[in-house]
Design an enzyme around this catalytic site. Sequence first.
Site, PDB file in Angstrom:
ATOM      1  N   HIS A  48       2.557  -3.610  -4.358  1.00  0.00           N
ATOM      2  CA  HIS A  48       3.634  -2.682  -4.855  1.00  0.00           C
ATOM      3  C   HIS A  48       4.569  -3.439  -5.595  1.00  0.00           C
ATOM      4  O   HIS A  48       5.678  -2.897  -6.058  1.00  0.00           O
ATOM      5  CB  HIS A  48       4.328  -2.071  -3.475  1.00  0.00           C
ATOM      6  CG  HIS A  48       3.466  -1.187  -2.896  1.00  0.00           C
ATOM      7  ND1 HIS A  48       3.172   0.104  -3.548  1.00  0.00           N
ATOM      8  CD2 HIS A  48       2.849  -0.660  -1.554  1.00  0.00           C
ATOM      9  CE1 HIS A  48       2.511   0.737  -2.825  1.00  0.00           C
ATOM     10  NE2 HIS A  48       2.171   0.321  -1.548  1.00  0.00           N
ATOM     11  N   GLU A 161      -2.229   1.249   8.520  1.00  0.00           N
ATOM     12  CA  GLU A 161      -1.245   2.036   8.078  1.00  0.00           C
ATOM     13  C   GLU A 161      -1.836   3.517   7.677  1.00  0.00           C
ATOM     14  O   GLU A 161      -1.029   4.286   6.580  1.00  0.00           O
ATOM     15  CB  GLU A 161      -0.856   1.471   6.905  1.00  0.00           C
ATOM     16  CG  GLU A 161      -1.731   0.949   5.869  1.00  0.00           C
ATOM     17  CD  GLU A 161      -0.869   0.098   4.744  1.00  0.00           C
ATOM     18  OE1 GLU A 161       0.485   0.368   4.710  1.00  0.00           O
ATOM     19  OE2 GLU A 161      -1.429  -0.629   4.055  1.00  0.00           O
ATOM     20  N   ASP A 187       4.019   3.376   5.210  1.00  0.00           N
ATOM     21  CA  ASP A 187       2.721   4.190   4.850  1.00  0.00           C
ATOM     22  C   ASP A 187       2.430   4.829   6.459  1.00  0.00           C
ATOM     23  O   ASP A 187       1.586   5.902   6.456  1.00  0.00           O
ATOM     24  CB  ASP A 187       1.945   3.457   4.188  1.00  0.00           C
ATOM     25  CG  ASP A 187       2.074   3.248   2.755  1.00  0.00           C
ATOM     26  OD1 ASP A 187       2.507   4.463   2.225  1.00  0.00           O
ATOM     27  OD2 ASP A 187       1.735   2.310   2.113  1.00  0.00           O
TER      28      ASP A 187
END
Length: 268
Positions: A48, A161, A187
């Site tokens: 990310h 997650e 998440d």
Amino acid sequence: MTTHALLQAFKASKPAFGAWITLPGVLNARALAQASPHLSWVMIDCEHGLTSLQPGAAESIQAITGLGPNAPSALVRIPATGVSDSTSWQIKYALDAGARGVLVPMVSTAEKAREVVADSRFPPGGRRGFGSPFTHGHWGLSAAEYINSANDSVVTMIQIETKEGVQNVDAIAAVDGIDCLFIGPYDLSLCLGYPPPSPDPHSDVEVVIQDILKAAHKAGKKCAIYCTSGTQALKRAEEGFDIINVTSDIDAMTRSVVENLSAAVGAQ
């Protein structure tokens, strides 16, 4: 051998605090890595964050390890998730670049966890290939020394997650070669049908987080979690988490600007 601060924290049985690198650039990575003597590790986020796996992460790793024996361990979160077939080559790239450990997002099955281990270990413990002329030097070792020690020194981490990952957490934790289960509260919350933490997770998600912690420790593995403040990190350390993110580069920069400008204009 170049210092591996994360492994030293493991051996000392104390929480290993770290920070997230989301911004690209070697100067940013180096500045964050030398910001505090309490940093055991930094995570170069190629999922990310804005750092590319190659050459970005490789260059950042060298900037960090170049700080000397007190440098935190440089870890890499690869961009491919545990539902992708492309994790293998990305793990290879991260480790060949000299990373002290690798984090694979969204691993939901024991089968995928075994694949991650195989890609992180040289034979006979895995299927990782050797060929980089740079990797061993980044560790301060000869090629033979690196091959003989890497399987015990590279930290293999996977993120729990997803709903499926939670359901399979005991089987995942039992996989030989997985060193740490890393909890991504954002998440995890979304996958379980809850809003993201603000700043703490929903109470129902918190129950799941504690179950993951127990599963990891029951299997003799470390458990890690992403926090967004020192206060939150202290609470997680008191709960028994082994590896704890404290802040990120962008969050630390933004908070400092907000706090200092607020003080400058006399805001309450």
